[in-house]
Design an enzyme around this catalytic site. Structure first.
Site, PDB file in Angstrom:
ATOM      1  CD  GLU A  66      74.263  32.698  55.003  1.00 53.18           C
ATOM      2  OE1 GLU A  66      74.851  33.025  56.044  1.00 53.18           O
ATOM      3  OE2 GLU A  66      73.951  33.491  54.104  1.00 53.18           O
ATOM      4  NE  ARG A 124      79.026  34.181  64.113  1.00 48.52           N
ATOM      5  CZ  ARG A 124      78.376  34.298  62.973  1.00 48.52           C
ATOM      6  NH1 ARG A 124      78.864  33.769  61.869  1.00 48.52           N
ATOM      7  NH2 ARG A 124      77.217  34.936  62.906  1.00 48.52           N
ATOM      8  CD  GLU A 127      68.366  30.066  48.394  1.00 49.58           C
ATOM      9  OE1 GLU A 127      67.903  31.044  49.021  1.00 49.58           O
ATOM     10  OE2 GLU A 127      69.089  29.206  48.903  1.00 49.58           O
ATOM     11  CE  LYS A 128      58.463  31.671  44.747  1.00 49.12           C
ATOM     12  NZ  LYS A 128      57.989  32.390  43.520  1.00 49.12           N
ATOM     13  CE  LYS A 135      78.003  31.504  53.434  1.00 47.57           C
ATOM     14  NZ  LYS A 135      78.129  31.062  54.825  1.00 47.57           N
ATOM     15  NE  ARG A 167      72.674  41.017  68.056  1.00 49.00           N
ATOM     16  CZ  ARG A 167      73.413  40.421  67.127  1.00 49.00           C
ATOM     17  NH1 ARG A 167      74.284  41.146  66.411  1.00 49.00           N
ATOM     18  NH2 ARG A 167      73.284  39.143  66.873  1.00 49.00           N
ATOM     19  N   GLY A 205      75.328  36.347  55.060  1.00 44.78           N
ATOM     20  CA  GLY A 205      74.997  37.543  55.820  1.00 44.78           C
ATOM     21  C   GLY A 205      74.403  38.655  54.973  1.00 44.78           C
ATOM     22  CG  HIS A 248      71.551  41.836  55.718  1.00 49.58           C
ATOM     23  ND1 HIS A 248      70.644  40.825  55.492  1.00 49.58           N
ATOM     24  CD2 HIS A 248      71.594  42.567  54.573  1.00 49.58           C
ATOM     25  CE1 HIS A 248      70.172  40.933  54.260  1.00 49.58           C
ATOM     26  NE2 HIS A 248      70.722  41.982  53.682  1.00 49.58           N
ATOM     27  CE  LYS A 275      71.077  37.043  63.337  1.00 47.53           C
ATOM     28  NZ  LYS A 275      71.928  35.887  63.709  1.00 47.53           N
TER      29      LYS A 275
HETATM   30  C1  MV4 Z   1      66.645  34.902  51.389  1.00 47.14           C
HETATM   31  C2  MV4 Z   1      65.545  35.777  51.563  1.00 47.14           C
HETATM   32  C3  MV4 Z   1      64.383  35.466  50.887  1.00 47.14           C
HETATM   33  N1  MV4 Z   1      64.330  34.396  50.063  1.00 47.14           N
HETATM   34  N2  MV4 Z   1      66.534  33.844  50.584  1.00 47.14           N
HETATM   35  C4  MV4 Z   1      69.799  37.519  53.768  1.00 47.14           C
HETATM   36  C5  MV4 Z   1      71.019  37.118  54.495  1.00 47.14           C
HETATM   37  C6  MV4 Z   1      71.345  35.780  54.032  1.00 47.14           C
HETATM   38  N3  MV4 Z   1      71.817  35.013  55.130  1.00 47.14           N
HETATM   39  C7  MV4 Z   1      70.102  35.230  53.449  1.00 47.14           C
HETATM   40  N4  MV4 Z   1      69.188  36.328  53.358  1.00 47.14           N
HETATM   41  C8  MV4 Z   1      67.965  36.193  52.823  1.00 47.14           C
HETATM   42  N5  MV4 Z   1      67.811  35.112  52.007  1.00 47.14           N
HETATM   43  C9  MV4 Z   1      65.416  33.609  49.938  1.00 47.14           C
HETATM   44  N6  MV4 Z   1      65.341  32.566  49.118  1.00 47.14           N
HETATM   45  C10 MV4 Z   1      65.676  36.859  52.428  1.00 47.14           C
HETATM   46  C11 MV4 Z   1      66.896  37.081  53.059  1.00 47.14           C
HETATM   47  C12 MV4 Z   1      66.957  38.194  53.954  1.00 47.14           C
HETATM   48  C13 MV4 Z   1      67.168  38.009  55.335  1.00 47.14           C
HETATM   49  C14 MV4 Z   1      67.351  36.754  55.899  1.00 47.14           C
HETATM   50  C15 MV4 Z   1      67.553  36.591  57.237  1.00 47.14           C
HETATM   51  C16 MV4 Z   1      67.567  37.700  58.079  1.00 47.14           C
HETATM   52  C17 MV4 Z   1      67.382  38.944  57.553  1.00 47.14           C
HETATM   53  C18 MV4 Z   1      67.180  39.128  56.181  1.00 47.14           C
HETATM   54  C19 MV4 Z   1      66.983  40.407  55.664  1.00 47.14           C
HETATM   55  C20 MV4 Z   1      66.803  40.577  54.318  1.00 47.14           C
HETATM   56  C21 MV4 Z   1      66.786  39.471  53.466  1.00 47.14           C
END
Ligand code: MV4
Length: 447
Positions: free
Chosen positions: A287, A291, A200-201, A116, A337, A164, A235, A237
């Protein structure tokens, strides 16, 4: 073109892959665990090979067993689907080393996006906006605390090997920083055998918007619009839609162009999805998934493009058969889903399917490997069907989705169809007014 493709997956996606192969005149080989001998994809495939006991690590994740099945059947290509071995760079390497074609991105791109920190550094260099944060992985604790102060609290500590949502720690103030850093490092070490973390912020109420791309390895890349995947719990969907109700045409074109330009520079090959958080009109990369994704059918619905067919063409060495200006986005699509689980407690509910009736009609697609009498095994993911509905606009799509959920009959086991019917009635959902925490907040209010 391939004469024979091995499908290294199970369930609805194995069926989806089989269907694409069939329509392309490609013979299919199913592999299955001893728990899946009576699965639909095994019945339909031209050949089937049992590759091990029920536990995924002994069957669907068992690389020597999958390769042996390719060997004895004379398969040319191997499609990993999603999950299982799909984002395992070592598997992609071994497949190619043995003379088969991995139907997916290059080993190098899978490896790059799996790290990442490296992924974020690379896409940022290529012009994709990223979340403000530490410059790469943290080395020194005092330096990291200074960076956290600069970023401003709350900050999120993320695992370089994560993704994820695994291995994240939210820190609200400088007092809590040292303890959270230690916890994040030790959890990451335990989960991934890698204690590298970055900062990260923290974005408080973003949406999760992802851009679908396809490239042919020559630098030609096309984007197929975005999907809004903000409706999720832990996490996972629950429902996805395309296009996002939060974007206008200008924002869509802007992010699409940025993504295409960046991935063109690295000559990305195959399907890929670039994930963003979207808040206050700004996109922030989080990210990239290398796939085919679960929710790809909503993109197929609004573009009319068979993503799996195109992915197989590209893996067989063909150039992309269309350009960006050939893509026409039409209407609105939503995927529900359908899981074998309790709609309130979310406890899995495997077991034998009784009556089964899938909805149909114009604009309705059900991707499912279920049939009446089938036993949903307890060993795997609880996804049993994807209901994908397409309409001229979002409102028509919602009306069609409501009637489709009413028609759906899955007897014998408990499914979450009632939860979907309930969610799409909520005013916030009807208004498109939701973010990544909306569902968890809604469920908490109901208790
Ligand atoms: C974050 C965030 C808030 N701020 N990054 C969770 C999964 C991973 N792929 C990245 N994620 C998050 N990153 C920052 N800087 C909140 C999440 C996050 C989230 C992101 C996408 C879909 C669902 C989520 C559920 C909780 C937290």
């Amino acid at each position: 073109m391939f004469e024979k493709v091995l499908i290294a997956n199970r369930g609805e996606i194995a069926l989806r892959l089989h269907r694409a192969c069939r329509e392309m005149g490609i013979q299919t080989v199913a592999v299955h665990s001893t728990a899946d001998g009576d699965a639909m994809h095994v019945r339909l495939a031209d050949e089937a090979v049992c590759i091990g006991p029920p536990a995924a690590k002994d069957s669907y994740l068992n690389m020597p067993a999958v390769l042996a099945a390719a060997e004895i059947t004379g398969s040319e290509g191997i499609h990993p689907g999603y999950g299982f071995l799909s984002e395992n760079a070592d598997f992609a390497h071994i497949v190619e080393e043995h003379g088969y074609t991995f139907i997916g991105p290059s080993e190098e791109h899978i490896r790059l996006m799996g790290d990442k920190v490296e992924a974020k550094r690379t896409v940022s260099r290529l012009g994709i906006p990223v979340v403000p944060g530490s410059d790469g992985a943290i080395t020194d604790e005092d330096e990291a605390r200074r960076q956290a102060d600069d970023i401003g609290y709350p900050v999120l500590i993320k695992a370089a090997a994560g993704g994820g949502g695994r291995g994240m720690k939210l820190v609200h103030s400088a007092d809590a920083f040292a303890a959270s850093l230690a916890a994040a490092r030790s959890e990451s070490k335990a989960a991934f055998n890698d204690d590298a973390v970055y900062l990260e912020k923290y974005l408080e109420r973003p949406r999760h918007i992802e851009v679908q791309v396809i490239g042919d390895g020559t630098g030609k890349i096309v984007h197929l619009g975005e999907r809004d995947c903000s409706l999720q719990r832990r996490h996972q969907k629950v429902l996805e839609e395309a296009p996002s109700p939060a974007l206008n045409a200008e924002a869509r074109e802007r992010i699409g162009d940025v993504v295409v330009k960046a991935l063109s520079e690295i000559k990305y090959t195959s399907l890929g999805t670039v994930e963003f958080l979207y808040e206050d009109g700004e996109f922030y990369f989080i990210e990239m998934n290398t796939r085919l994704q679960v929710e790809h059918p909503i993109t197929e619905a609004i573009t009319g493009i068979d993503l799996v067919r195109e992915q197989i063409h590209i893996a067989a060495g063909a150039p992309l058969s269309f350009s960006q200006n050939n893509i026409r986005f039409a209407g609105h699509a939503i995927e529900c889903r359908i899981n074998a689980e309790d709609p309130r407690s979310f406890a899995p509910s495997p077991g034998q399917v009784g009556d089964f009736h899938a909805p149909g009609g114009l604009g309705v697609r059900v991707d499912s490997a279920l049939y009446s009498g089938y036993r949903v095994p307890p060993h795997y993911d609880s996804l049993i069907a994807k209901l994908v509905v397409h309409g001229y606009n979002r409102n028509d799509c919602l009306m069609r989705l409501t009637r489709s959920l009413e028609e759906f009959v899955i007897g014998g086991i408990t499914s979450n169809t009632p939860l979907h019917a309930e969610l799409i009635r909520q005013q916030d959902f009807i208004d498109g007014n939701y973010h990544i925490h909306w569902l968890e907040q809604y469920l908490a209010q109901q208790d």
